[in-house]
Write an enzyme that holds these catalytic residues in place. Sequence first.
Site, short mmCIF file in Angstrom:
data_model
loop_
_atom_site.label_atom_id
_atom_site.label_comp_id
_atom_site.label_asym_id
_atom_site.label_seq_id
_atom_site.Cartn_x
_atom_site.Cartn_y
_atom_site.Cartn_z
N CYS A 59 -7.71 -50.94 22.49
CA CYS A 59 -6.52 -50.40 21.85
C CYS A 59 -6.34 -51.01 20.46
CB CYS A 59 -5.29 -50.66 22.71
SG CYS A 59 -3.77 -49.91 22.09
N CYS A 60 -6.48 -52.33 20.37
CA CYS A 60 -6.36 -53.00 19.07
C CYS A 60 -7.44 -52.55 18.10
CB CYS A 60 -6.43 -54.52 19.25
SG CYS A 60 -4.96 -55.27 19.98
N CYS A 92 2.60 -54.89 24.39
CA CYS A 92 1.84 -56.13 24.56
C CYS A 92 2.59 -57.35 24.04
CB CYS A 92 0.49 -56.00 23.86
SG CYS A 92 -0.56 -54.70 24.56
N CYS A 95 2.85 -55.21 18.90
CA CYS A 95 3.17 -53.90 19.48
C CYS A 95 4.03 -54.10 20.73
CB CYS A 95 1.89 -53.15 19.83
SG CYS A 95 0.93 -52.66 18.38
N CYS A 124 -5.47 -59.99 17.93
CA CYS A 124 -5.66 -58.54 17.97
C CYS A 124 -7.07 -58.16 17.55
CB CYS A 124 -4.64 -57.83 17.09
SG CYS A 124 -4.78 -58.18 15.33
#
Length: 261
Positions: free
Chosen positions: A131-132, A219, A216, A242
């Site tokens: 995702c990062c 998280c 975010c 990240c």
Amino acid sequence: MAEAARRIDRIDTAARFTAADAEALNARFAAVPTRAMLAQVLAEGLAGRIAAVSSFGAESAVLLHLLADIDRNVPVLFLDTGKHFPETLAYRDELAGRLGLSNVIDLVPDPAALIQRDESGLRWSYDPDGCCEIRKVQPLAAALAGFDATFTGRKGFQNAARAGLARFELDLTDQAGRLKINPLADWSSDQIGSYMAAAGLPAHPLVAGGYPSIGCSPCTSKVAPGEDARSGRWNGWDKTECGIHVDGAADDLPPGYDPAF
């Protein structure tokens, strides 16, 4: 090597640095106060084309205030991941307006990459690294192709991995020899707080609720008293960064990728 770094041609897109340049700059500015160091780096073009990378998080106001006091047109890159707290986006707008920052650039994920790899928007729940990569690493890597150096807000006290952080270092996320400058590397938490109070800087609205480090929303969790400031990031995962500050974080970009500014 350091002398060469001081004579970078701003038009030369290939201008980059070496470890010797970073070491020489650390030696030169070892006893120089932070603001004076920033002013010299910008006025003398010591780092070539430079941008600040800011999360507009809990402590971002200090570095942004220092930069705005010297040059409000320094590019400020903000990774608009699509997963931020609404409070962070509002804080970005408030702080940019208050400081008169005239060149805040929002970097967003590639829509095609989101469709291919995170169509549900839930990749954070089973693959936070992936995702990062989509939402932070790739957009920033593409944007930084036009810069020789970056300012970051990293500080040594934030966690064990950042202890001993140098002011000047090579950016290990690529092989281009980009310089990474950490003006607040040796600042303490108390110094950050004192500076914000003296400058009358607004706090991120989530700090008072127990969020000393803010990323975010899926998280980021609250931090218990006595824990390090970043322990609320990716809680429950073996993950502390990240990816934008670690070696090998951006090996591949989608073909033709161009971040939407």
